[in-house]
Every structure is written in C-alpha cells, then in structure tokens.
Write a protein that holds these residues in place. Structure first.
Motif, mmCIF file in Angstrom:
data_model
loop_
_atom_site.group_PDB
_atom_site.id
_atom_site.type_symbol
_atom_site.label_atom_id
_atom_site.label_comp_id
_atom_site.label_asym_id
_atom_site.label_seq_id
_atom_site.Cartn_x
_atom_site.Cartn_y
_atom_site.Cartn_z
ATOM 1 N N ILE A 240 41.881 38.306 45.299
ATOM 2 C CA ILE A 240 42.489 37.644 44.147
ATOM 3 C C ILE A 240 42.130 38.398 42.875
ATOM 4 O O ILE A 240 40.956 38.744 42.660
ATOM 5 C CB ILE A 240 42.017 36.182 44.054
ATOM 6 C CG1 ILE A 240 42.446 35.407 45.309
ATOM 7 C CG2 ILE A 240 42.546 35.515 42.788
ATOM 8 C CD1 ILE A 240 41.822 34.028 45.417
ATOM 9 N N VAL A 241 43.118 38.668 42.042
ATOM 10 C CA VAL A 241 42.890 39.351 40.768
ATOM 11 C C VAL A 241 43.433 38.479 39.644
ATOM 12 O O VAL A 241 44.633 38.199 39.585
ATOM 13 C CB VAL A 241 43.568 40.734 40.731
ATOM 14 C CG1 VAL A 241 43.333 41.408 39.379
ATOM 15 C CG2 VAL A 241 43.044 41.618 41.869
ATOM 16 N N MET A 242 42.529 38.070 38.756
ATOM 17 C CA MET A 242 42.918 37.249 37.618
ATOM 18 C C MET A 242 42.987 38.088 36.344
ATOM 19 O O MET A 242 42.451 39.201 36.280
ATOM 20 C CB MET A 242 41.908 36.104 37.430
ATOM 21 C CG MET A 242 41.768 35.192 38.646
ATOM 22 S SD MET A 242 43.329 34.404 39.154
ATOM 23 C CE MET A 242 43.606 33.317 37.751
ATOM 24 N N ALA A 243 43.654 37.580 35.339
ATOM 25 C CA ALA A 243 43.794 38.288 34.065
ATOM 26 C C ALA A 243 42.419 38.496 33.432
ATOM 27 O O ALA A 243 41.510 37.682 33.587
ATOM 28 C CB ALA A 243 44.699 37.503 33.130
ATOM 29 N N GLU A 276 49.931 36.220 37.308
ATOM 30 C CA GLU A 276 51.190 36.639 36.659
ATOM 31 C C GLU A 276 51.002 37.625 35.497
ATOM 32 O O GLU A 276 51.698 38.647 35.439
ATOM 33 C CB GLU A 276 51.944 35.389 36.174
ATOM 34 C CG GLU A 276 53.151 35.654 35.307
ATOM 35 C CD GLU A 276 54.314 36.235 36.082
ATOM 36 O OE1 GLU A 276 55.013 37.109 35.539
ATOM 37 O OE2 GLU A 276 54.504 35.823 37.245
ATOM 38 N N PRO A 277 50.085 37.386 34.547
ATOM 39 C CA PRO A 277 50.002 38.292 33.391
ATOM 40 C C PRO A 277 49.654 39.739 33.741
ATOM 41 O O PRO A 277 49.977 40.649 32.958
ATOM 42 C CB PRO A 277 48.896 37.659 32.531
ATOM 43 C CG PRO A 277 48.866 36.226 32.948
ATOM 44 C CD PRO A 277 49.187 36.235 34.413
ATOM 45 N N VAL A 278 49.000 39.974 34.877
ATOM 46 C CA VAL A 278 48.586 41.343 35.232
ATOM 47 C C VAL A 278 49.276 41.835 36.501
ATOM 48 O O VAL A 278 48.950 42.919 36.998
ATOM 49 C CB VAL A 278 47.053 41.426 35.396
ATOM 50 C CG1 VAL A 278 46.364 41.188 34.061
ATOM 51 C CG2 VAL A 278 46.550 40.448 36.459
ATOM 52 N N ARG A 373 52.601 37.225 43.754
ATOM 53 C CA ARG A 373 52.551 36.888 42.335
ATOM 54 C C ARG A 373 52.274 35.390 42.203
ATOM 55 O O ARG A 373 52.996 34.566 42.801
ATOM 56 C CB ARG A 373 53.881 37.227 41.659
ATOM 57 C CG ARG A 373 53.889 37.043 40.145
ATOM 58 C CD ARG A 373 55.326 37.008 39.616
ATOM 59 N NE ARG A 373 56.067 38.205 39.960
ATOM 60 C CZ ARG A 373 56.301 39.216 39.124
ATOM 61 N NH1 ARG A 373 55.837 39.166 37.888
ATOM 62 N NH2 ARG A 373 57.013 40.261 39.523
ATOM 63 N N VAL A 374 51.239 35.010 41.436
ATOM 64 C CA VAL A 374 50.914 33.595 41.261
ATOM 65 C C VAL A 374 50.715 33.283 39.786
ATOM 66 O O VAL A 374 50.428 34.167 38.971
ATOM 67 C CB VAL A 374 49.632 33.199 42.044
ATOM 68 C CG1 VAL A 374 49.845 33.350 43.538
ATOM 69 C CG2 VAL A 374 48.427 34.012 41.583
ATOM 70 N N ALA A 380 46.720 30.490 43.065
ATOM 71 C CA ALA A 380 46.023 31.568 43.772
ATOM 72 C C ALA A 380 45.252 31.023 44.968
ATOM 73 O O ALA A 380 45.302 31.577 46.075
ATOM 74 C CB ALA A 380 45.086 32.304 42.818
ATOM 75 N N VAL A 381 44.553 29.930 44.776
ATOM 76 C CA VAL A 381 43.790 29.332 45.878
ATOM 77 C C VAL A 381 44.715 28.731 46.923
ATOM 78 O O VAL A 381 44.443 28.811 48.133
ATOM 79 C CB VAL A 381 42.797 28.286 45.331
ATOM 80 C CG1 VAL A 381 42.302 27.372 46.451
ATOM 81 C CG2 VAL A 381 41.624 28.982 44.675
ATOM 82 N N ARG A 382 45.811 28.130 46.487
ATOM 83 C CA ARG A 382 46.749 27.593 47.470
ATOM 84 C C ARG A 382 47.258 28.680 48.396
ATOM 85 O O ARG A 382 47.298 28.509 49.621
ATOM 86 C CB ARG A 382 47.925 26.912 46.754
ATOM 87 C CG ARG A 382 48.933 26.287 47.720
ATOM 88 C CD ARG A 382 50.187 25.807 47.004
ATOM 89 N NE ARG A 382 50.933 26.895 46.384
ATOM 90 C CZ ARG A 382 51.695 27.761 47.065
ATOM 91 N NH1 ARG A 382 51.812 27.657 48.387
ATOM 92 N NH2 ARG A 382 52.350 28.715 46.433
#
Length: 458
Positions: A240-243, A276-278, A373-374, A380-382
């Motif tokens: 998982i990659v977050m902004a 989504e942003p990244v 894409r989430v 993301a966890v879902r």
C-alpha cells in the motif's frame, strides 16, 4: 512428478533420482526416532555447538551451494548466495538464542496454587515431518530445521521433487556438525507417500510450506491422527502506498518486492494498492523500473530476473495474465511468454482490474504485479483484505497515526512499514486466513514443536 534436477534456464534434465522404497523409508524413520531420543537427553549447549559447526560446514561450501540452487530452480546467482548466507546466519542465531527461548518460567506466586514451587518447561515432541517447496530450497527448510533441532527434535524432510540435490545436501548437513545419526534426514519420496508418514505414530508433528490444497490435505490427515501442524500456504500480499511518501524509494522497493526470487515468493508483494493523489506518478515510475529489469541467464552476475522454476508454473502464471487481459485489464508492461528456451516470463504490470478476473483473488507466483487505484485508507484496506490470504503486507505512509491504523486493520501475519516484507530468524513468520496458522522463527517458532509442561511441587 519425477524426482529430477531440470535446469529452468534451458529445460534440460541434468540428473534424475529414484524414489526411496518402503524399506528405506522405514529405516530412516527408525533412525529418526533413535536420534530424537538422543537429542532429548543432549544439553542445549551441546546442540548449540553442533549447530555452529554445521553453519561452519555450510560456510565452506557456500559458492557451490549457490550454484546448485541456481541450476535447480533458476534464481539469480546473487540471490542464491544471499539465501545461503541467510541460512548460515539463522543457524547461528538459533544456536545463540535457543536457551533463552526455551528457558523455564517460574510462577511468581506458587503459593496461589498451593505449591512451594511451580514453573513451566519446554520439551521436544520427537520426530517432525517437514513438507517443503522449491522456491527457497535451503531457507524454507532451515527456518524449520534449525529451531527444531535446537529444541531437541529430529527432522524428516520431504522436499519438492524438482530440488533433490538441495534435499540431499540438507539431509547430510547436520551430521557434518556432529548431530546424532538420523537427526535430520531427507526422504526422496512422492507426494503419495506423505499421508502414511503423517499417520505413523512415530511422527509427532508436521510442518508444511506449500499450496493451499496441499496444506488442506496435510492438515486433514494430521487432524484425523491428532498431530500438531504448522501451515504456511502462500499469500497475495498487498503493498500500500499513501500520499506524502518518497515515491522514488517506494517504487524502487516495490519492484524488488515483486521480482525477488523471480517473483516466486510467498511474501513477495503482488498487489500494489495506490492512493489516488499519487497513483499516476507511482505507476509511471514503477512500470518504467519493471521494464528496465535485466532478464537472462541466472548464472550471469548482472541478471535481475531469471526463469521460473517449472514450465507448469510459467504456464499457470500466463493463464492468469491472459484471463485478466481478455476481460479488459490494461497490460502496462510484459504480458506474454517469450519464444525462447527456458521458462522465462517478463516482468508484467496489470491495471484496470475487476472482480471477475482470476488474478484478483488468486496468487500470481511470478513477476506479475497488479496495481489498484484507491481513494483513501479505508478503501486501501478493503482491497488489501478482500483475498482469502493473509500472510504479510507492506504500508508506505508518512503519518504515524495512519501507520498505526493500518497495523490494526490489515488481515496479515506481519505489517512492514515503509519497507518490504521479509523473513528473518529474529521475527515470527506465518499468516492468517487461508495463508495458514502457526509460526516459524523467533521465540514463537522454536516453541511450536515443543510440549509446554506445567510443573507443581508441594
């Protein structure tokens, strides 16, 4: 499946082996029982000396072992050397720390149970049967063998049929260190010979790393015979990659996490879930780096991705890719079997996945990445938790609160924050859901095949 060494880079059969007959299996089982009895009476300090000596023996043979691994299952030679080194370090760790993990634990207030003293102690179970896969021919075995022997158990190894030389080497290694004859033996047998061994009253417990169907079969037979089991049955691990994170570092780590061991690792990242942003920038970087990987002869020092270990595995992987592509997935890189000798498959990136595609719920055992894409961490966890597997996971996040939230919500045996999933002797390893149960390594791993005995003294 024949017991044979077949070079995955060429498809050439290099050496074949005969399966052991019933008499030889019986001889080895009897020897294992005697060895287990001897090990039970051997002080743990002596076992530690033997384990260090076995590690020394492996160290002297390290380069030959690495080349054998590459020939048998196709991993790049640099990664084969790393696997050998990891085994040596694990053996030494178990030798140095087993006495701590298995130390007696006194009850702080024995009077509460009417005793002058009360404590718990760990004792070995006996003969443990291991059913192991081919993807890490030495390491998968060592993470069971080293702690099991240090605990005082004997081991019998039914290895995958395509890595017989690795199996025979492991079957001889611990005797080189001084362990009693029969303390750890390889069994060159077919899968059909496993169930009778599980049912044999002289086998105390079973550990398996393999496919979900194989694990179910082993667990069913063991349960029928009331035998302890540890199951590690693969995964479809999320990355998982977050902004807000370093996307260059995240994408580089993601590539390594996907193609390590030619993509044939249970804890390899397989599903890349991007905020989504990244999303666009990450996927662009990730895809470019996947395309740039050097594919070729695994004996070449510069090769980053070698062949898959078996032709059937390559075909099964391609079927997953073609199923997704045929149902509308976007193929951003790779996606087709090359027309050349060996069982190679190009690093592949798939996007635009839908729930009717097999790759969404099935494990892709090879260098194929699925990107999603989430919008935010809840989605993301879902997506991360939607498969039936739960082995390991990785989360890239710059926010401490968010990191803690992911740790608490991901269905997995491990969470790696701002890194990639790895196994090591120091940390417990195992999964939840259909990835299995029980743990290897760490203090939990060495205790899996021990009897926790309570002692009360008036």
């Amino acid at each position: 499946m024949p017991i044979a060494t077949i070079n995955p880079a060429t498809g050439e059969t290099l050496k074949t082996f005969q399966a052991y007959d019933d008499a030889e299996i019986e001889r080895r089982l009897t020897t294992a029982v005697d060895a287990a009895a001897a090990l039970r009476q051997t002080p743990i300090g002596q076992r530690a000396k033997w384990m260090h000596a076995a590690a020394d023996a492996m160290q002297t043979e390290a380069e030959d072992l690495a080349r054998m691994l590459t020939l048998e299952m196709g991993k790049p030679i640099t990664q084969a050397r790393a696997e050998v080194d990891k085994c040596i370090r694990s053996m030494r760790f178990e030798a140095d720390h087993a006495h701590e993990f298995l130390a007696d634990q006194p009850l702080s207030d024995p009077g509460a149970v009417g005793a002058s003293k009360a404590w718990t102690t760990w004792q070995p179970l006996g003969v443990v049967l291991a059913v192991m896969p081919w993807n890490f021919p030495l390491w998968q075995v060592m993470r069971f063998a080293a702690p099991a022997l240090m605990a005082g158990n004997a081991g019998l190894l039914k290895h995958a049929s395509n890595v017989p030389q690795a199996a025979l080497y492991l079957g001889s290694l611990f005797a080189k260190g001084g362990f009693p004859d029969g303390a750890f033996q390889a069994l060159l047998i077919s899968s059909s010979a496993v169930a009778p061994l599980i049912a044999d009253e002289r086998v105390a417990a079973i550990t398996i790393t393999g496919s979900e169907p194989a694990g179910r079969e082993v667990a069913t037979t063991a349960g029928r015979n009331i035998k302890k089991t540890v199951l590690e049955l693969g995964g479809s691990d999320p990355f998982i990659v977050m902004a807000g994170v370093d996307l260059d570092a995240a994408s580089s780590t993601a590539v390594h996490a996907r193609v390590q061991n030619n993509g044939q690792s249970c804890i390899a990242a397989k599903r890349f879930i991007i905020d989504e942003p990244v999303y666009e920038e990450f996927v662009e970087r990730f895809t470019a780096k996947m395309k740039a990987l050097r594919i070729g002869d695994p004996m070449d020092e510069s090769t980053e991705v070698g062949p898959l270990a078996t032709e059937s595995g390559r075909d099964e992987l391609d079927q997953l890719v073609q199923d997704a592509a045929g149902k509308g997935a976007e193929v951003l890189a790779g996606g087709a079997k090359p027309d050349n000798p060996g069982w190679f498959y190009p690093p592949t990136v798939l996007a635009g996945l839908t729930d009717d595609m097999r790759i969404v719920t099935e494990e892709a055992f090879g260098p194929v990445a699925s990107v999603y894409r989430v919008s935010g961490r809840e989605e993301a966890v879902r997506v991360a938790n939607q498969t039936s597997f739960g082995l390991s996971s990785a989360v890239w996040s710059a926010d401490a609160e968010e990191q803690a939230w992911f740790v608490g919500t991901l269905d997995a045996g491990a969470v790696f924050i701002n890194g990639m999933s790895e196994s090591s002797a120091q940390l417990p390893f195992g999964g939840v859901k259909n990835s299995g149960y029980g743990r290897e390594m760490g203090s939990a791993g060495i205790r899996e095949f021990c009897n926790l005995k309570a002692v009360w003294k008036a």
